[in-house]
Design an enzyme around this catalytic site. Structure first.
Site, PDB file in Angstrom:
ATOM      1  N   ASN A 119      68.270  46.236  -9.498  1.00 39.30           N
ATOM      2  CA  ASN A 119      69.585  47.309  -9.502  1.00 39.30           C
ATOM      3  C   ASN A 119      68.943  48.103 -10.507  1.00 39.30           C
ATOM      4  O   ASN A 119      68.033  48.731  -9.884  1.00 39.30           O
ATOM      5  CB  ASN A 119      70.869  45.840 -10.151  1.00 39.30           C
ATOM      6  CG  ASN A 119      72.027  46.109  -9.549  1.00 39.30           C
ATOM      7  OD1 ASN A 119      72.367  47.091  -9.884  1.00 39.30           O
ATOM      8  ND2 ASN A 119      72.489  45.785  -8.845  1.00 39.30           N
ATOM      9  N   ARG A 120      70.453  48.601 -11.086  1.00 39.05           N
ATOM     10  CA  ARG A 120      70.860  49.802 -11.139  1.00 39.05           C
ATOM     11  C   ARG A 120      69.950  49.412 -12.778  1.00 39.05           C
ATOM     12  O   ARG A 120      70.775  49.562 -13.831  1.00 39.05           O
ATOM     13  CB  ARG A 120      71.461  50.306 -11.136  1.00 39.05           C
ATOM     14  CG  ARG A 120      72.308  50.263  -9.629  1.00 39.05           C
ATOM     15  CD  ARG A 120      73.757  51.051  -9.886  1.00 39.05           C
ATOM     16  NE  ARG A 120      73.612  52.050  -8.209  1.00 39.05           N
ATOM     17  CZ  ARG A 120      74.338  50.548  -7.079  1.00 39.05           C
ATOM     18  NH1 ARG A 120      74.238  48.938  -7.711  1.00 39.05           N
ATOM     19  NH2 ARG A 120      74.327  50.574  -6.240  1.00 39.05           N
TER      20      ARG A 120
ATOM     21  N   HIS B  80      66.806  49.056  -7.711  1.00 38.81           N
ATOM     22  CA  HIS B  80      65.532  48.915  -6.703  1.00 38.81           C
ATOM     23  C   HIS B  80      64.223  48.758  -7.366  1.00 38.81           C
ATOM     24  O   HIS B  80      63.656  48.938  -6.236  1.00 38.81           O
ATOM     25  CB  HIS B  80      65.662  48.074  -5.795  1.00 38.81           C
ATOM     26  CG  HIS B  80      67.202  47.655  -5.458  1.00 38.81           C
ATOM     27  ND1 HIS B  80      67.691  46.217  -6.365  1.00 38.81           N
ATOM     28  CD2 HIS B  80      67.924  47.242  -5.012  1.00 38.81           C
ATOM     29  CE1 HIS B  80      68.912  45.647  -6.434  1.00 38.81           C
ATOM     30  NE2 HIS B  80      69.404  46.265  -5.170  1.00 38.81           N
TER      31      HIS B  80
ATOM     32  N   HIS C  47      66.482  40.053  -2.241  1.00 35.93           N
ATOM     33  CA  HIS C  47      67.407  40.542  -2.164  1.00 35.93           C
ATOM     34  C   HIS C  47      67.388  40.372  -0.544  1.00 35.93           C
ATOM     35  O   HIS C  47      68.298  41.079   0.435  1.00 35.93           O
ATOM     36  CB  HIS C  47      67.390  41.906  -1.848  1.00 35.93           C
ATOM     37  CG  HIS C  47      68.306  42.924  -1.827  1.00 35.93           C
ATOM     38  ND1 HIS C  47      69.254  42.669  -0.973  1.00 35.93           N
ATOM     39  CD2 HIS C  47      69.176  44.322  -2.808  1.00 35.93           C
ATOM     40  CE1 HIS C  47      70.182  43.564  -1.199  1.00 35.93           C
ATOM     41  NE2 HIS C  47      69.992  44.043  -2.246  1.00 35.93           N
TER      42      HIS C  47
ATOM     43  N   TYR D 149      69.731  38.247   2.911  1.00 37.11           N
ATOM     44  CA  TYR D 149      71.199  38.619   2.887  1.00 37.11           C
ATOM     45  C   TYR D 149      71.705  37.626   3.128  1.00 37.11           C
ATOM     46  O   TYR D 149      70.998  37.307   4.725  1.00 37.11           O
ATOM     47  CB  TYR D 149      72.028  40.198   3.764  1.00 37.11           C
ATOM     48  CG  TYR D 149      71.987  41.170   3.217  1.00 37.11           C
ATOM     49  CD1 TYR D 149      70.426  41.852   2.267  1.00 37.11           C
ATOM     50  CD2 TYR D 149      72.760  41.788   3.373  1.00 37.11           C
ATOM     51  CE1 TYR D 149      70.464  43.141   1.866  1.00 37.11           C
ATOM     52  CE2 TYR D 149      73.051  43.595   2.644  1.00 37.11           C
ATOM     53  CZ  TYR D 149      71.654  43.587   1.919  1.00 37.11           C
ATOM     54  OH  TYR D 149      71.709  44.694   0.992  1.00 37.11           O
TER      55      TYR D 149
ATOM     56  N   GLN E 245      73.812  38.795  -9.076  1.00 36.60           N
ATOM     57  CA  GLN E 245      74.784  40.106  -8.210  1.00 36.60           C
ATOM     58  C   GLN E 245      75.221  39.186  -7.028  1.00 36.60           C
ATOM     59  O   GLN E 245      74.079  38.889  -6.051  1.00 36.60           O
ATOM     60  CB  GLN E 245      73.814  40.956  -7.897  1.00 36.60           C
ATOM     61  CG  GLN E 245      74.362  42.519  -7.687  1.00 36.60           C
ATOM     62  CD  GLN E 245      74.572  43.158  -8.296  1.00 36.60           C
ATOM     63  OE1 GLN E 245      74.592  43.185  -9.649  1.00 36.60           O
ATOM     64  NE2 GLN E 245      75.762  44.139  -8.878  1.00 36.60           N
TER      65      GLN E 245
ATOM     66  N   GLU F  33      71.863  37.669  -5.518  1.00 39.63           N
ATOM     67  CA  GLU F  33      70.628  38.135  -5.982  1.00 39.63           C
ATOM     68  C   GLU F  33      70.383  37.683  -7.786  1.00 39.63           C
ATOM     69  O   GLU F  33      70.842  38.711  -8.250  1.00 39.63           O
ATOM     70  CB  GLU F  33      70.580  39.577  -5.651  1.00 39.63           C
ATOM     71  CG  GLU F  33      70.603  40.348  -4.837  1.00 39.63           C
ATOM     72  CD  GLU F  33      71.281  41.658  -4.721  1.00 39.63           C
ATOM     73  OE1 GLU F  33      70.870  42.425  -5.481  1.00 39.63           O
ATOM     74  OE2 GLU F  33      71.912  41.893  -4.070  1.00 39.63           O
TER      75      GLU F  33
HETATM   76  C1  BGC Z   1      73.183  46.693  -5.159  1.00 41.03           C
HETATM   77  C2  BGC Z   1      74.289  47.465  -4.334  1.00 41.03           C
HETATM   78  C3  BGC Z   1      72.971  48.491  -3.197  1.00 41.03           C
HETATM   79  C4  BGC Z   1      72.174  46.801  -2.097  1.00 41.03           C
HETATM   80  C5  BGC Z   1      71.647  48.049  -1.615  1.00 41.03           C
HETATM   81  C6  BGC Z   1      72.263  45.723  -4.655  1.00 41.03           C
HETATM   82  O1  BGC Z   1      71.646  45.274  -5.417  1.00 41.03           O
HETATM   83  O2  BGC Z   1      73.886  46.064  -5.823  1.00 41.03           O
HETATM   84  O3  BGC Z   1      74.715  48.398  -4.431  1.00 41.03           O
HETATM   85  O4  BGC Z   1      73.797  48.788  -2.575  1.00 41.03           O
HETATM   86  O5  BGC Z   1      72.056  46.386  -3.521  1.00 41.03           O
HETATM   87  O6  BGC Z   1      70.989  47.070  -1.024  1.00 41.03           O
END
Ligand code: BGC
Length: 337
Positions: free
Chosen positions: A76-77, A102, A171, A173, A275, A300
């Site tokens: 994350n950020r 990330h 990550h 999905y 997340q 996540e």
């Molecule tokens: C973030 C999103 C981001 C994505 C990228 C997520 O973990 O929270 O904001 O766009 O990852 O694939």
């Protein structure tokens, strides 16, 4: 069972694919990004792939959205990519507006890992050098994958030779209807969290731990992901849907299920947060299928975003010589349809 084959060739290097399996679950994992490219669940009459993914490394890099990959060193950020540790200021690579996301331009999702197996487990190892993406310390990182009784088990191990930051995640999905279904809005979800961390417009947490009660972020009882996603709520507008860190009450982080396939997924972790991202930025990239907005969701597991700049969040500092070990499992079962 573990089976090894060649997935792709990237920049002259072979990228391998491992398939880890039991009679309930098959997981494909590649040595690029330690990425899980497929998760097939045995529903009795057929195997349903519930993980979104790409067919080649070039596609994964160009269109990937970090699908199934390891995000790190810090998931994350981190605001403006800046932090101070032991009195020294660091500037990380910025790759998401002014923020670091990330792990930077070439995070752990874009590294080639060395591979080995041990007692039915797959070990993928990457040695991240001092200065990688602006981080300090040489970090010896290993992710261990195994499939056992229908669960994908992930263990993260790391050690650094200097104090540094460390907060990795996977990550993946998911779409429990099957990855080609196109929408997760009818997937049912519960998250074991009484609070979450709201964001400022740049998707950096404000620092507040807000109660989910009475808000669209209340997943303490099952509801469809789409039920409140378009509610008139400032936080949903900021993120274009759910893209928030939930503060976990216990290590049974979340449960999701599909009414269509009967597939149930339980998420367990020893980390304090998850997340929940409803795939808001997916925009029609073609992998195994075409992935539009909301065609996959992520859970996540992580320490909270931007924790290094938020003293009230659990620490992401990994001390020199300290052994980092953390475990997350995604366990699949079936319910009556
Ligand atoms: C973030 C999103 C981001 C994505 C990228 C997520 O973990 O929270 O904001 O766009 O990852 O694939």
């Amino acid at each position: 069972m573990i089976n090894k084959s060649i997935f792709d060739n990237y920049n002259g290097q072979e990228i391998y694919k491992y398939t880890l399996s039991d009679d309930k679950l098959q997981a494909d994992v590649i040595t690029f990004g330690a990425t899980v490219t497929a998760l097939r669940v045995n529903t009795g009459d057929k195997w349903v792939d519930v993980a979104l993914g790409f067919k080649s490394v070039t596609d994964q890099i160009a269109k990937g959205d970090y699908m199934g990959a390891i995000a790190g060193r810090c998931a994350n950020r981190i605001e403006d990519g800046k932090f101070t540790l032991n009195g020294v200021q660091y500037q990380l690579a910025t790759n998401n507006g002014t923020n670091h996301l990330h792990g930077g331009m070439e995070g752990f999702d874009k590294k080639i890992y060395s591979d080995s197996t041990e007692e039915g487990k797959l070990l993928l190892r990457y040695y991240s050098k001092d200065g990688d993406q602006g981080y300090c310390g040489n970090v010896d990182f290993t992710v261990v994958y195994s499939v056992e009784d229908g669960a994908l088990n992930i263990e993260y191990r790391a050690v650094s030779d200097k104090d540094t930051l460390f907060n990795v995640t996977n990550h993946l999905y998911f779409n429990l209807n099957g990855e080609s279904d196109g929408s997760i809005l009818d997937n049912m979800l519960s998250i074991n969290a009484d609070s979450y961390t709201p964001d400022r417009p740049n998707l950096i947490p404000t620092g507040e731990l807000a109660s989910v009660a009475g808000t669209p972020f209340d997943f303490t009882v099952f509801k469809a992901i789409g039920q409140d996603i378009n509610a008139d709520d400032e936080q949903l507008k900021i993120a274009g849907g759910f893209d928030h860190n939930f503060c976990l009450n216990s290590n049974h982080a979340a449960t999701a299920y599909s009414v269509k396939t009967g597939i149930v997924m339980d998420v367990y972790t020893d980390l304090p947060g998850v997340q929940f991202y409803s795939g808001n930025f997916l925009s029609g990239n073609v992998g195994k299928s075409c992935y539009k907005r909301n065609s996959g969701f992520c859970l996540e597991t992580q320490k909270y975003p931007n924790a290094i700049n938020q003293p009230n969040f659990p620490s992401v500092v990994l001390k020199a010589g300290e052994k980092f070990v953390s475990k997350t499992s995604y366990k699949f079962t079936l319910r009556n349809k």
